[in-house]
Motif scaffolding. Structure first.
Motif, mmCIF file in Angstrom:
data_model
loop_
_atom_site.group_PDB
_atom_site.id
_atom_site.type_symbol
_atom_site.label_atom_id
_atom_site.label_comp_id
_atom_site.label_asym_id
_atom_site.label_seq_id
_atom_site.Cartn_x
_atom_site.Cartn_y
_atom_site.Cartn_z
ATOM 1 N N UNK A 30 53.638 53.693 127.882
ATOM 2 C CA UNK A 30 54.058 53.735 129.342
ATOM 3 C C UNK A 30 55.396 54.226 129.710
ATOM 4 N N UNK A 31 56.171 54.554 128.663
ATOM 5 C CA UNK A 31 57.408 55.360 128.762
ATOM 6 C C UNK A 31 57.130 56.832 128.756
ATOM 7 N N UNK A 32 55.925 57.273 128.572
ATOM 8 C CA UNK A 32 55.688 58.523 128.427
ATOM 9 C C UNK A 32 55.517 59.185 127.036
ATOM 10 N N UNK A 33 56.143 58.511 126.046
ATOM 11 C CA UNK A 33 55.790 59.030 124.686
ATOM 12 C C UNK A 33 54.494 58.294 124.384
ATOM 13 N N UNK A 34 53.695 59.208 123.232
ATOM 14 C CA UNK A 34 52.468 58.592 122.821
ATOM 15 C C UNK A 34 52.564 57.585 121.696
ATOM 16 N N UNK A 35 53.932 57.781 121.119
ATOM 17 C CA UNK A 35 53.964 56.868 119.979
ATOM 18 C C UNK A 35 52.932 57.182 118.932
ATOM 19 N N UNK A 36 52.719 58.277 118.738
ATOM 20 C CA UNK A 36 51.344 58.710 117.801
ATOM 21 C C UNK A 36 52.028 58.540 116.505
ATOM 22 N N UNK A 37 53.135 58.631 116.015
ATOM 23 C CA UNK A 37 53.672 58.559 114.768
ATOM 24 C C UNK A 37 53.756 57.202 114.364
ATOM 25 N N UNK A 38 53.765 56.270 115.154
ATOM 26 C CA UNK A 38 53.851 54.632 115.042
ATOM 27 C C UNK A 38 52.665 53.920 115.396
ATOM 28 N N UNK A 39 51.468 54.600 115.205
ATOM 29 C CA UNK A 39 50.251 53.903 115.399
ATOM 30 C C UNK A 39 49.934 53.345 116.996
ATOM 31 N N UNK A 40 50.609 54.465 117.886
ATOM 32 C CA UNK A 40 50.425 54.000 119.332
ATOM 33 C C UNK A 40 51.323 53.011 120.014
ATOM 34 N N UNK A 41 52.263 52.262 119.160
ATOM 35 C CA UNK A 41 53.179 51.506 119.679
ATOM 36 C C UNK A 41 54.419 52.078 119.223
ATOM 37 N N UNK A 42 55.480 51.780 119.982
ATOM 38 C CA UNK A 42 56.840 52.048 119.820
ATOM 39 C C UNK A 42 57.513 51.421 118.415
ATOM 40 N N UNK A 43 58.116 52.101 117.575
ATOM 41 C CA UNK A 43 58.555 51.847 116.330
ATOM 42 C C UNK A 43 59.863 50.837 116.412
ATOM 43 N N UNK A 44 60.428 50.812 117.489
ATOM 44 C CA UNK A 44 61.888 50.024 117.727
ATOM 45 C C UNK A 44 61.729 48.423 117.182
ATOM 46 N N UNK A 45 62.270 47.876 116.142
ATOM 47 C CA UNK A 45 62.475 46.701 115.854
ATOM 48 C C UNK A 45 63.813 46.076 116.191
ATOM 49 N N UNK A 46 63.750 44.801 116.643
ATOM 50 C CA UNK A 46 65.038 44.161 116.987
ATOM 51 C C UNK A 46 65.936 43.927 115.849
#
Length: 119
Positions: A30-46
């Motif tokens: 939704x942010x405009x990034x495909x997050x391809x390197x992370x399986x389609x989901x953002x990599x950020x972990x709290x």
């Protein structure tokens, strides 16, 4: 623009949203990034230190899952039930919010200018 999280001080709700997200940003592009390197989901972990987007510890926030709802005033976002919230990293949240605002402006009807004189 205020950087106050949309849920204010509702720590219990924040914890429930983070548990449901397994402590990871739930953005899937939704942010405009495909997050391809992370399986389609953002990599950020709290709580994890990241070098991308600011070289700091990730602090996730609970905010509306629906991108259009990211434009809600803070008091309305705080009233949403848990099932309508998602975990967001700051980068994805801000980018998705900007994209939603841009989309809203593009679909808004053009206002007619006020005429000073009737012709």
């Amino acid at each position: 623009m205020s950087r106050t999280p949309p849920l204010g001080d509702n720590r219990g709700l924040w914890q429930a949203v983070m548990a449901a997200a397994a402590g990871r940003c739930q953005c899937r592009g939704t942010c405009g990034s495909s997050h391809d390197k992370d399986g389609g989901r953002c990599h950020a972990v709290h709580g994890i230190y990241q070098t991308k987007h600011g070289r700091s510890r990730v602090s996730l926030l609970a905010a509306p899952a629906d991108p259009a709802a990211l434009l809600l005033p803070a008091h309305k976002a705080a009233a949403l039930p848990k099932r309508e919230l998602a975990a967001w990293c700051r980068h994805c949240h801000d980018a998705a919010r900007r994209a939603a605002a841009k989309a809203q402006q593009a679909t808004a009807p053009a206002a007619e200018p006020d005429a000073l004189f009737d012709l």
